[in-house]
Write a protein that holds these residues in place. Structure first.
Motif, PDB file in Angstrom:
ATOM      1  N   LEU A   1      -3.126  -6.439  -1.852  1.00  0.00           N
ATOM      2  CA  LEU A   1      -3.064  -5.168  -2.583  1.00  0.00           C
ATOM      3  C   LEU A   1      -3.235  -4.003  -1.605  1.00  0.00           C
ATOM      4  CD1 LEU A   1      -5.252  -6.205  -5.644  1.00  0.00           C
ATOM      5  CD2 LEU A   1      -2.832  -5.558  -5.767  1.00  0.00           C
ATOM      6  N   TRP A   2      -4.107  -4.209  -0.601  1.00  0.00           N
ATOM      7  CA  TRP A   2      -4.340  -3.171   0.411  1.00  0.00           C
ATOM      8  C   TRP A   2      -3.194  -3.146   1.424  1.00  0.00           C
ATOM      9  CZ3 TRP A   2      -8.143  -5.133  -2.512  1.00  0.00           C
ATOM     10  CH2 TRP A   2      -9.163  -4.277  -2.940  1.00  0.00           C
ATOM     11  N   VAL A   3      -2.689  -4.334   1.771  1.00  0.00           N
ATOM     12  CA  VAL A   3      -1.549  -4.402   2.701  1.00  0.00           C
ATOM     13  C   VAL A   3      -0.360  -3.641   2.097  1.00  0.00           C
ATOM     14  CG1 VAL A   3       0.113  -5.948   3.817  1.00  0.00           C
ATOM     15  CG2 VAL A   3      -2.310  -6.597   3.712  1.00  0.00           C
ATOM     16  N   ASP A   4      -0.093  -3.885   0.804  1.00  0.00           N
ATOM     17  CA  ASP A   4       1.017  -3.208   0.125  1.00  0.00           C
ATOM     18  C   ASP A   4       0.828  -1.694   0.131  1.00  0.00           C
ATOM     19  OD1 ASP A   4       2.056  -5.658  -0.477  1.00  0.00           O
ATOM     20  OD2 ASP A   4       1.720  -5.556  -2.640  1.00  0.00           O
ATOM     21  N   ARG A   5      -0.405  -1.280  -0.174  1.00  0.00           N
ATOM     22  CA  ARG A   5      -0.663   0.159  -0.218  1.00  0.00           C
ATOM     23  C   ARG A   5      -0.519   0.757   1.178  1.00  0.00           C
ATOM     24  NH1 ARG A   5      -5.688   3.986  -1.632  1.00  0.00           N
ATOM     25  NH2 ARG A   5      -4.384   5.798  -1.886  1.00  0.00           N
ATOM     26  N   GLY A   6      -0.967   0.009   2.193  1.00  0.00           N
ATOM     27  CA  GLY A   6      -0.838   0.460   3.568  1.00  0.00           C
ATOM     28  C   GLY A   6       0.617   0.643   3.954  1.00  0.00           C
ATOM     29  N   GLU A   7       1.468  -0.241   3.482  1.00  0.00           N
ATOM     30  CA  GLU A   7       2.897  -0.138   3.793  1.00  0.00           C
ATOM     31  C   GLU A   7       3.471   1.146   3.181  1.00  0.00           C
ATOM     32  OE1 GLU A   7       5.237  -3.495   2.582  1.00  0.00           O
ATOM     33  OE2 GLU A   7       7.020  -2.755   3.633  1.00  0.00           O
ATOM     34  N   ARG A   8       3.064   1.430   1.940  1.00  0.00           N
ATOM     35  CA  ARG A   8       3.550   2.666   1.298  1.00  0.00           C
ATOM     36  C   ARG A   8       3.061   3.898   2.063  1.00  0.00           C
ATOM     37  NH1 ARG A   8       2.154  -0.171  -3.528  1.00  0.00           N
ATOM     38  NH2 ARG A   8       0.273   1.078  -3.815  1.00  0.00           N
ATOM     39  N   LEU A   9       1.786   3.863   2.495  1.00  0.00           N
ATOM     40  CA  LEU A   9       1.241   4.999   3.252  1.00  0.00           C
ATOM     41  C   LEU A   9       1.934   5.144   4.601  1.00  0.00           C
ATOM     42  CD1 LEU A   9      -2.571   4.476   2.501  1.00  0.00           C
ATOM     43  CD2 LEU A   9      -1.188   6.429   1.754  1.00  0.00           C
ATOM     44  N   PHE A  10       2.270   4.021   5.208  1.00  0.00           N
ATOM     45  CA  PHE A  10       2.927   4.010   6.521  1.00  0.00           C
ATOM     46  C   PHE A  10       4.282   4.724   6.450  1.00  0.00           C
ATOM     47  CE2 PHE A  10       4.867   1.950  10.290  1.00  0.00           C
ATOM     48  CZ  PHE A  10       3.795   1.952  11.170  1.00  0.00           C
ATOM     49  N   GLU A  11       4.948   4.574   5.305  1.00  0.00           N
ATOM     50  CA  GLU A  11       6.270   5.174   5.116  1.00  0.00           C
ATOM     51  C   GLU A  11       6.183   6.607   4.583  1.00  0.00           C
ATOM     52  OE1 GLU A  11       8.888   3.422   5.980  1.00  0.00           O
ATOM     53  OE2 GLU A  11       7.872   1.478   6.204  1.00  0.00           O
ATOM     54  N   SER A  12       5.012   6.970   4.065  1.00  0.00           N
ATOM     55  CA  SER A  12       4.885   8.230   3.324  1.00  0.00           C
ATOM     56  C   SER A  12       4.800   9.451   4.242  1.00  0.00           C
ATOM     57  CB  SER A  12       3.626   8.164   2.454  1.00  0.00           C
ATOM     58  OG  SER A  12       3.333   9.423   1.931  1.00  0.00           O
TER      59      SER A  12
END
Lengths: 259, 157, 106
Positions: free
Chosen positions: A58-69
């Motif tokens: 759940l944190w990895v997924d959120r991190g990926e979104r933040l990485f692209e944001s």
């Protein structure tokens, strides 16, 4: 139960040899070095190995979104790191060439935010920083830990080692007494691990959340009734380097699942 | 000195240590007391009414030992053909030891195809977990599983 | 915003029984813990879950404080037709989070 735990700790404490004395606690034999994974029940191991149900994702997924944001930053992480950061986390903590300071992944991400993204520093315990470290660490999952310990890093390695072998707190215990000398033995319902950091950031049942290695170190210090250091403290970064060097060759498991 | 009786047994070293440990234990307990078996029965009646409960048809898969009570995997499988005329309507998990006995319930139907549900639960200690399934004909069936919840090595307060 | 993970097969044959899995990031604060200063921490949980397949409810769940943090669910359904499967979680105070996935049924 608490009395039993205290008694067990006091026995460990009483049997412990002085680190500075003529008969120091030895390092773990290289061939005996194993990940904390081996001390988990089969069910917990299965959860770590389940790439859907492992809650750390759940944190990895959120991190990926933040990485692209691009929200709140002048440019996204991915605008520079378009191919991601495969293998990077396995080399941290490392010396920042510009300042000569030893920094961990959290420090490196915040440095990027300041120098390249014109963004605020993320608090050490924020879910955003934890998500970014989880996403980055996950890209090194399965790779051997490989930190540089020579040159400017040497003094940090030695400071971290010193912390690991120094008795502290009301229980007067060092990290080494549990994790070098007593690993594999029982302490209440738990089997004492070797104290490696190769699963972090990790999802701990105790936290019911992902958490950083510094959070784990703070829990260990609190557990032996010592004053925990602040999050991001340089000494903890030094301990992080020592732990990584001590775990050399173990594979990075983040997001690991731990008790 | 030998054999001198302790005039203040309440303040003996052992007594004081015991008292200290007792206070620590109290501080670690959750706010309300644990639910008793009676509370579990009340929660079951609230959800299903006071109907008879048959033993069987409900299979639970849980670890015999959970290394932490905060996240225990529970898989439930109910023996049912899951056709439009004969299916499982509801499955509910009850704890005889948690502060709230009703942990979760699930509503299924003939479109489920298979009466199999998995989740992760919190258990406030070792206990016999109780699961009840309600069939489309209104009959109730139950299954149980015993779980030992171990205590963590280090106490963080 | 809550992080959500769904597992829905992208394709299935009509009549197949398929497994659906869902995970949502939520602390499920039980209401029985105290903070570091001894203060009671209020209950803060998701209480309802619902799954719809092409608009029809196929599975519902009701949660108490005994559901583990970051609730995980696995359940089944019969693949009937190509369409959208939607997962919806409702908080005790009414806030709703949802996400969906497409399935192609041949």
């Amino acid at each position: 139960m608490i009395r039993i735990a205290l008694a067990a700790l006091i026995i460990i404490s009483a049997c412990g040899r002085q680190s500075a004395g003529p008969d120091p606690i030895p390092e773990i034999n290289a061939e005996d070095v194993v990940s904390g994974y081996s001390f988990l029940t089969a069910e917990t191991q299965a959860l770590q190995d389940d790439d859907f149900a492992n809650p750390g994702f759940l944190w990895v997924d959120r991190g990926e979104r933040l990485f692209e944001s691009t929200q709140g930053v002048s440019q996204s992480c991915s605008s520079c790191h378009s191919d991601g950061l495969v293998g990077a986390a396995a080399t941290f903590p490392k010396i920042d060439p510009a300042s000569g300071a030893l920094i961990n992944l959290e420090g490196r991400i915040n440095m990027c935010r300041k120098d390249h993204q014109q963004a605020d520093q993320l608090p050490y315990t924020s879910d955003e920083l934890l998500s970014l470290t989880s996403y980055t660490a996950h890209q090194s999952r399965g790779m051997p830990i490989n930190v540089d310990t020579i040159g400017q890093a040497a003094k940090h390695l030695s400071a971290g080692e010193d912390y690991f072998f120094t008795r502290r707190g009301q229980f007067n215990l060092s990290c080494a007494q549990c994790h070098n000398q007593s690993w594999g033995q029982k302490l209440r319902g738990d089997t004492i691990s070797q104290g490696h950091g190769n699963g972090f950031p990790a999802y701990r049942f105790e936290w019911q959340s992902m958490g950083s290695l510094h959070q784990r170190l703070r829990d260990c210090d609190t557990g032996i009734r010592a004053e925990p250091l602040p999050y991001g403290d340089q000494t903890y970064v030094d301990v992080e380097l020592y732990l990584a060097a001590r775990a050399a060759g173990l594979k990075l498991e983040s997001p690991a699942v731990r008790r | 000195m030998i054999g001198k009786p302790d005039k203040h047994p309440d303040f003996s070293r052992r007594g004081v240590l015991g008292l200290g440990a007792g206070l620590v234990s109290v501080a670690l307990l959750p706010l309300p007391a644990f639910a008793a078996e009676d509370d579990m029965r009340a929660a079951q009646v609230k959800l299903f009414g006071d109907r008879p409960i048959n033993v069987g048809r409900v299979n639970l898969k849980v670890p015999p030992i959970a290394e932490n009570g905060y996240s225990v995997p529970v898989s439930i499988n109910v023996d049912s053909p899951m056709t439009s005329g004969d299916y499982v309507k509801r499955i509910a998990i009850f704890s005889p030891r948690n502060p709230v006995s009703h942990i979760a319930d699930f509503e299924l139907g003939p479109r489920s195809g298979k009466a199999e549900v998995s989740t992760r639960v919190r258990l406030g200690g070792s206990q016999i977990l109780n699961v009840i399934a309600e069939m489309s004909d209104g009959s109730l069936w139950s299954g149980t599983a015993e779980i030992t919840v171990t205590l963590a090595a280090c106490i963080i307060m | 915003m809550a992080s959500i993970r769904l597992s829905v097969p992208s394709k299935a044959a009509s009549g197949d029984v398929i497994e659906l899995k869902a995970l949502i990031q939520y602390p499920m604060e039980s209401g029985y813990r105290r903070g570091s200063r001894g203060e009671a921490i209020a209950r803060d949980i998701i209480t309802k879950f619902e799954c719809t397949y092409d608009g029809e409810v196929i599975f519902k769940a009701s949660f108490g404080p005994g559901v583990a943090a970051n609730p995980f669910l696995s359940f089944h359904t019969v693949a009937t037709k190509t369409g959208t499967i939607t997962f919806k979680w409702t908080h005790q105070h009414g806030e709703v989070w949802s996400d969906s996935a497409e399935i192609i049924v041949t």
